[in-house]
Design a protein around this motif. Structure first.
Motif, PDB file in Angstrom:
ATOM      1  N   LYS A  54      13.603  17.616  -3.886  1.00 51.80           N
ATOM      2  CA  LYS A  54      13.214  18.609  -4.871  1.00 51.80           C
ATOM      3  C   LYS A  54      14.139  18.537  -6.080  1.00 51.80           C
ATOM      4  O   LYS A  54      15.356  18.484  -5.946  1.00 51.80           O
ATOM      5  CB  LYS A  54      13.259  20.002  -4.255  1.00 51.80           C
ATOM      6  N   GLY A  55      13.521  18.538  -7.256  1.00 50.50           N
ATOM      7  CA  GLY A  55      14.270  18.482  -8.494  1.00 50.50           C
ATOM      8  C   GLY A  55      14.672  17.088  -8.926  1.00 50.50           C
ATOM      9  O   GLY A  55      15.191  16.902 -10.026  1.00 50.50           O
ATOM     10  N   ARG A  56      14.416  16.093  -8.060  1.00 50.30           N
ATOM     11  CA  ARG A  56      14.804  14.713  -8.385  1.00 50.30           C
ATOM     12  C   ARG A  56      13.635  13.748  -8.316  1.00 50.30           C
ATOM     13  O   ARG A  56      13.579  12.782  -9.049  1.00 50.30           O
ATOM     14  CB  ARG A  56      15.919  14.265  -7.441  1.00 50.30           C
ATOM     15  N   GLY A  57      12.714  13.982  -7.406  1.00 50.35           N
ATOM     16  CA  GLY A  57      11.573  13.091  -7.259  1.00 50.35           C
ATOM     17  C   GLY A  57      11.765  12.097  -6.137  1.00 50.35           C
ATOM     18  O   GLY A  57      12.516  12.328  -5.185  1.00 50.35           O
ATOM     19  N   SER A  58      11.113  10.942  -6.267  1.00 49.81           N
ATOM     20  CA  SER A  58      11.143   9.936  -5.226  1.00 49.81           C
ATOM     21  C   SER A  58      12.517   9.284  -5.123  1.00 49.81           C
ATOM     22  O   SER A  58      13.136   8.943  -6.137  1.00 49.81           O
ATOM     23  CB  SER A  58      10.090   8.857  -5.506  1.00 49.81           C
ATOM     24  N   VAL A  59      12.986   9.121  -3.877  1.00 48.04           N
ATOM     25  CA  VAL A  59      14.285   8.476  -3.644  1.00 48.04           C
ATOM     26  C   VAL A  59      14.134   7.268  -2.715  1.00 48.04           C
ATOM     27  O   VAL A  59      15.114   6.800  -2.148  1.00 48.04           O
ATOM     28  CB  VAL A  59      15.309   9.472  -3.059  1.00 48.04           C
ATOM     29  N   GLY A  60      12.942   6.752  -2.579  1.00 42.67           N
ATOM     30  CA  GLY A  60      12.752   5.561  -1.762  1.00 42.67           C
ATOM     31  C   GLY A  60      11.474   5.593  -0.955  1.00 42.67           C
ATOM     32  O   GLY A  60      10.799   6.621  -0.857  1.00 42.67           O
ATOM     33  N   THR A  61      11.137   4.443  -0.403  1.00 38.90           N
ATOM     34  CA  THR A  61       9.933   4.272   0.409  1.00 38.90           C
ATOM     35  C   THR A  61      10.310   3.656   1.749  1.00 38.90           C
ATOM     36  O   THR A  61      11.184   2.790   1.818  1.00 38.90           O
ATOM     37  CB  THR A  61       8.923   3.357  -0.308  1.00 38.90           C
ATOM     38  N   THR A  62       9.658   4.110   2.798  1.00 42.13           N
ATOM     39  CA  THR A  62       9.890   3.579   4.138  1.00 42.13           C
ATOM     40  C   THR A  62       8.571   3.130   4.743  1.00 42.13           C
ATOM     41  O   THR A  62       7.538   3.780   4.554  1.00 42.13           O
ATOM     42  CB  THR A  62      10.533   4.639   5.051  1.00 42.13           C
ATOM     43  N   GLU A  63       8.624   2.019   5.469  1.00 42.65           N
ATOM     44  CA  GLU A  63       7.462   1.542   6.230  1.00 42.65           C
ATOM     45  C   GLU A  63       7.862   1.420   7.689  1.00 42.65           C
ATOM     46  O   GLU A  63       8.864   0.794   8.016  1.00 42.65           O
ATOM     47  CB  GLU A  63       6.966   0.206   5.696  1.00 42.65           C
ATOM     48  N   LEU A  64       7.089   2.050   8.547  1.00 43.45           N
ATOM     49  CA  LEU A  64       7.379   2.107   9.974  1.00 43.45           C
ATOM     50  C   LEU A  64       6.316   1.327  10.734  1.00 43.45           C
ATOM     51  O   LEU A  64       5.117   1.497  10.488  1.00 43.45           O
ATOM     52  CB  LEU A  64       7.389   3.565  10.434  1.00 43.45           C
ATOM     53  N   ALA A  65       6.742   0.452  11.644  1.00 42.74           N
ATOM     54  CA  ALA A  65       5.791  -0.248  12.502  1.00 42.74           C
ATOM     55  C   ALA A  65       5.167   0.742  13.474  1.00 42.74           C
ATOM     56  O   ALA A  65       5.873   1.528  14.110  1.00 42.74           O
ATOM     57  CB  ALA A  65       6.491  -1.368  13.258  1.00 42.74           C
ATOM     58  N   VAL A  66       3.859   0.734  13.572  1.00 39.37           N
ATOM     59  CA  VAL A  66       3.129   1.661  14.436  1.00 39.37           C
ATOM     60  C   VAL A  66       2.815   0.976  15.754  1.00 39.37           C
ATOM     61  O   VAL A  66       2.221  -0.113  15.774  1.00 39.37           O
ATOM     62  CB  VAL A  66       1.829   2.120  13.749  1.00 39.37           C
TER      63      VAL A  66
END
Length: 208
Positions: A54-66
Motif C-alpha cells: 500500500k502506498g508503493r505499488g507493485s514490488v515484484g512478481t512470483t510464479e509458483l509451480a502447481v
C-alpha cells in the motif's frame, strides 16, 4: 494462432458465492480449475501473481509451480513461503492460473497447447471476482487471418461453451462478457461472430 490479448473473456462477480480474501480466492481457483480440467481445457501447472505494498505499488512478481490436483492449503503455503523478505506486509494481487489444454484440428486429431484457457481470480479485501479468458483462434468461425475454419470451430467451441456453463452452475451466477479487444469479444458462451466480407473475416495478423 495465439493473440497477445484476449480473443474473448468471461467475468464473474462472486460476492454471493464466497467471501473476499486470499484463502477464499484460492479455494475458488481450485474449484474452477477442476471444472476446466474435467473439460480438457486447463491442466494447471503454474500460479502467477504480483505483490503489492500500500502506498508503493507493485514490488515484484512470483510464479509458483502447481502440483497435480492442487489444494487450497498447498497453494496457500506456497504463497506464504514466497513472500518478499523485504516487504513482510506485501499483499497478493490477481492470481493467474495457467497450464496446458487440449484442442482438436479439422481432422479430429487432439493437440496440446499452452494457455489454451487462462483462469484469473481476484483476492481483493472487499470483493471476490474471477475471469476465464481465451487467446487462440480455434474457438471462432474464422482464424486470425480471416479464413473460415468451421470444422475447427465445431470441434472446439462446444467444449468451451460446456465448460462455461458448468462454471456457471458451480458459481451460481452467469458470467458477464469481458472487454472487447482487437482480437474479438465474447458473445454468449463463445467468441462473437466476426463481420464477413466476401465470406472472410478481418485479417488480424498485423498485431500477432
Amino acid at each position: 494462432m495465439c493473440a497477445p490479448e484476449e480473443a474473448a473473456s468471461w467475468e464473474w462477480e462472486l460476492d454471493a458465492f464466497a467471501p473476499p480474501g486470499l484463502d477464499s480466492a484460492l479455494a475458488t481457483a481450485v474449484r474452477m480449475s477442476e471444472v476446466l480440467r474435467e473439460h480438457g481445457l486447463l491442466r494447471p501447472d503454474s500460479l502467477r501473481w504480483r505483490w503489492f505494498v500500500k502506498g508503493r505499488g507493485s514490488v515484484g512478481t512470483t510464479e509458483l509451480a502447481v502440483p497435480e490436483s492442487p489444494t487450497e492449503g498447498e497453494l496457500s503455503r506456497g504463497i506464504a513461503g514466497s513472500r518478499p523478505v523485504a516487504h513482510p506486509n506485501a499483499e497478493v494481487g490477481a492470481l493467474r492460473m495457467s497450464g496446458t489444454g487440449s484442442w482438436f484440428d479439422a481432422e479430429g486429431a487432439e493437440r496440446r497447447e499452452r494457455d489454451l484457457v487462462v483462469l484469473t481470480v481476484y483476492p481483493e479485501e472487499r470483493h471476490l471476482a474471477a475471469e476465464v479468458a481465451v487467446f487462440h483462434d480455434i474457438w471462432g468461425y474464422c482464424d486470425f487471418r480471416g479464413e473460415p475454419h468451421p470444422k475447427v470451430q465445431a470441434r472446439n467451441a462446444p467444449r468451451l461453451a460446456s465448460a462455461l456453463r458448468a462454471l456457471e452452475r458451480l458459481l451460481g451466477t452467469a458470467p458477464e462478457p469481458g472487454e472487447a479487444t482487437y482480437f474479438g469479444r465474447a458473445d454468449g458462451y463463445g467468441p462473437a461472430m466476426p463481420d464477413l466480407i466476401d465470406g472472410k473475416g478481418p485479417d488480424l495478423t498485423d498485431r500477432l
